[in-house]
Design a protein around this motif. Structure first.
Motif, PDB file in Angstrom:
ATOM      1  N   GLU A  15     102.564 -12.845  29.957  1.00 13.17           N
ATOM      2  CA  GLU A  15     102.801 -12.668  31.554  1.00 13.17           C
ATOM      3  C   GLU A  15     103.152 -11.161  31.617  1.00 13.17           C
ATOM      4  O   GLU A  15     102.954 -10.299  32.678  1.00 13.17           O
ATOM      5  N   ARG A  16     104.209 -10.682  30.980  1.00 10.98           N
ATOM      6  CA  ARG A  16     104.725  -9.372  31.004  1.00 10.98           C
ATOM      7  C   ARG A  16     103.615  -8.220  30.941  1.00 10.98           C
ATOM      8  O   ARG A  16     103.217  -7.336  31.772  1.00 10.98           O
ATOM      9  N   LYS A  17     102.689  -8.533  29.886  1.00 10.79           N
ATOM     10  CA  LYS A  17     101.691  -7.507  29.596  1.00 10.79           C
ATOM     11  C   LYS A  17     100.670  -7.672  30.835  1.00 10.79           C
ATOM     12  O   LYS A  17      99.894  -6.319  31.056  1.00 10.79           O
ATOM     13  N   THR A  18     100.443  -8.938  31.169  1.00  5.45           N
ATOM     14  CA  THR A  18      99.327  -8.850  32.336  1.00  5.45           C
ATOM     15  C   THR A  18     100.009  -8.304  33.698  1.00  5.45           C
ATOM     16  O   THR A  18      98.961  -7.557  34.111  1.00  5.45           O
ATOM     17  N   ALA A  19     101.101  -8.232  33.869  1.00  2.47           N
ATOM     18  CA  ALA A  19     101.600  -7.609  35.095  1.00  2.47           C
ATOM     19  C   ALA A  19     101.609  -6.133  34.983  1.00  2.47           C
ATOM     20  O   ALA A  19     101.201  -5.496  35.753  1.00  2.47           O
ATOM     21  N   VAL A  20     101.858  -5.591  33.663  1.00  3.62           N
ATOM     22  CA  VAL A  20     101.673  -4.030  33.527  1.00  3.62           C
ATOM     23  C   VAL A  20     100.225  -3.545  33.760  1.00  3.62           C
ATOM     24  O   VAL A  20     100.092  -2.696  34.112  1.00  3.62           O
ATOM     25  N   ASN A  21      99.112  -4.678  32.989  1.00  3.75           N
ATOM     26  CA  ASN A  21      97.780  -4.083  32.882  1.00  3.75           C
ATOM     27  C   ASN A  21      97.582  -4.229  34.463  1.00  3.75           C
ATOM     28  O   ASN A  21      96.442  -3.322  35.072  1.00  3.75           O
ATOM     29  N   GLN A  22      97.809  -5.193  35.240  1.00  2.11           N
ATOM     30  CA  GLN A  22      97.639  -5.237  36.790  1.00  2.11           C
ATOM     31  C   GLN A  22      97.834  -3.921  37.460  1.00  2.11           C
ATOM     32  O   GLN A  22      97.219  -3.534  38.284  1.00  2.11           O
ATOM     33  N   ALA A  23      99.027  -3.620  37.192  1.00  4.83           N
ATOM     34  CA  ALA A  23      99.867  -2.514  37.762  1.00  4.83           C
ATOM     35  C   ALA A  23      98.888  -1.320  37.467  1.00  4.83           C
ATOM     36  O   ALA A  23      98.709  -0.322  38.369  1.00  4.83           O
ATOM     37  N   ARG A  24      98.466  -1.063  36.240  1.00  2.46           N
ATOM     38  CA  ARG A  24      97.808   0.188  35.824  1.00  2.46           C
ATOM     39  C   ARG A  24      96.350  -0.032  36.437  1.00  2.46           C
ATOM     40  O   ARG A  24      95.779   1.134  36.778  1.00  2.46           O
ATOM     41  N   ARG A  25      95.824  -1.172  36.566  1.00  2.89           N
ATOM     42  CA  ARG A  25      94.349  -1.206  36.945  1.00  2.89           C
ATOM     43  C   ARG A  25      94.577  -0.768  38.480  1.00  2.89           C
ATOM     44  O   ARG A  25      93.576  -0.140  39.017  1.00  2.89           O
ATOM     45  N   SER A  63      93.258   4.729  27.213  1.00  2.00           N
ATOM     46  CA  SER A  63      94.114   4.878  26.016  1.00  2.00           C
ATOM     47  C   SER A  63      95.318   3.742  26.005  1.00  2.00           C
ATOM     48  O   SER A  63      95.688   3.365  24.922  1.00  2.00           O
ATOM     49  N   ARG A  64      95.562   2.956  27.225  1.00  2.00           N
ATOM     50  CA  ARG A  64      96.470   1.857  27.082  1.00  2.00           C
ATOM     51  C   ARG A  64      95.670   0.609  26.998  1.00  2.00           C
ATOM     52  O   ARG A  64      96.133  -0.402  26.794  1.00  2.00           O
ATOM     53  N   GLY A  65      94.424   0.836  26.864  1.00  2.92           N
ATOM     54  CA  GLY A  65      93.692  -0.432  26.626  1.00  2.92           C
ATOM     55  C   GLY A  65      93.171  -1.095  27.833  1.00  2.92           C
ATOM     56  O   GLY A  65      92.947  -2.444  27.829  1.00  2.92           O
ATOM     57  N   VAL A  66      93.375  -0.811  29.109  1.00  7.18           N
ATOM     58  CA  VAL A  66      93.035  -1.520  30.194  1.00  7.18           C
ATOM     59  C   VAL A  66      91.560  -1.474  30.448  1.00  7.18           C
ATOM     60  O   VAL A  66      91.051  -2.578  30.856  1.00  7.18           O
ATOM     61  N   TYR A  67      90.799  -0.432  30.395  1.00  6.36           N
ATOM     62  CA  TYR A  67      89.476  -0.064  30.445  1.00  6.36           C
ATOM     63  C   TYR A  67      88.909   0.379  29.123  1.00  6.36           C
ATOM     64  O   TYR A  67      89.548   0.749  28.249  1.00  6.36           O
ATOM     65  N   HIS A  68      87.610  -0.019  29.003  1.00  6.04           N
ATOM     66  CA  HIS A  68      86.790   0.438  27.821  1.00  6.04           C
ATOM     67  C   HIS A  68      86.338   1.994  27.876  1.00  6.04           C
ATOM     68  O   HIS A  68      86.357   2.389  29.181  1.00  6.04           O
ATOM     69  N   LYS A  69      86.356   2.767  27.109  1.00  9.78           N
ATOM     70  CA  LYS A  69      86.115   4.161  26.911  1.00  9.78           C
ATOM     71  C   LYS A  69      84.757   4.285  27.651  1.00  9.78           C
ATOM     72  O   LYS A  69      84.755   5.368  28.605  1.00  9.78           O
ATOM     73  N   ASN A  70      83.726   3.516  27.217  1.00 11.31           N
ATOM     74  CA  ASN A  70      82.267   3.759  27.960  1.00 11.31           C
ATOM     75  C   ASN A  70      82.336   3.394  29.321  1.00 11.31           C
ATOM     76  O   ASN A  70      81.706   4.255  30.342  1.00 11.31           O
ATOM     77  N   THR A  71      83.141   2.554  29.950  1.00 11.83           N
ATOM     78  CA  THR A  71      83.305   2.223  31.485  1.00 11.83           C
ATOM     79  C   THR A  71      83.889   3.255  32.126  1.00 11.83           C
ATOM     80  O   THR A  71      83.409   3.858  33.279  1.00 11.83           O
ATOM     81  N   ALA A  72      85.002   3.969  31.446  1.00 10.67           N
ATOM     82  CA  ALA A  72      85.812   4.996  32.042  1.00 10.67           C
ATOM     83  C   ALA A  72      84.609   6.095  32.246  1.00 10.67           C
ATOM     84  O   ALA A  72      84.388   6.836  33.347  1.00 10.67           O
ATOM     85  N   ALA A  73      84.040   6.610  31.130  1.00 10.96           N
ATOM     86  CA  ALA A  73      82.896   7.673  30.984  1.00 10.96           C
ATOM     87  C   ALA A  73      81.793   7.524  32.283  1.00 10.96           C
ATOM     88  O   ALA A  73      81.583   8.334  32.773  1.00 10.96           O
TER      89      ALA A  73
END
Length: 87
Positions: A15-25, A63-73
């Protein structure tokens, strides 16, 4: 439903990780939206400035694992080509 104490702890952690990742996304999407708005307005200098801010934000999410590298590129490549086409 989690039964063991370790499973309950894992639920709390996720739950904590999901909240952090949602904020980053959400933060990345905000930066990308600024680029999109500048592109739709036809403002080349604003689009380039917004892209310069969005690119490191997107790679930070990678780098935080929210997106895949190829997606960002891919996103950066498509946005930069649209900025370049704007003239």
């Amino acid at each position: 439903m989690a039964n063991t104490s370790s499973a309950k702890k894992n639920v709390r952690k996720m739950e904590r990780k999901t909240a952090v990742n949602q904020a980053r996304r959400s933060r990345v999407r905000t930066f990308l939206r600024r680029v999109e708005d500048a592109l739709s307005a036809g403002d080349k200098s604003a689009a380039n400035a917004a892209l310069k801010l969005a690119e490191p934000e997107l790679m930070r999410a990678v780098s935080r694992g929210v997106y895949h590298k190829n997606t960002a590129a891919r996103k950066i490549s498509r946005l930069s080509s649209r900025c370049k086409a704007l003239s």
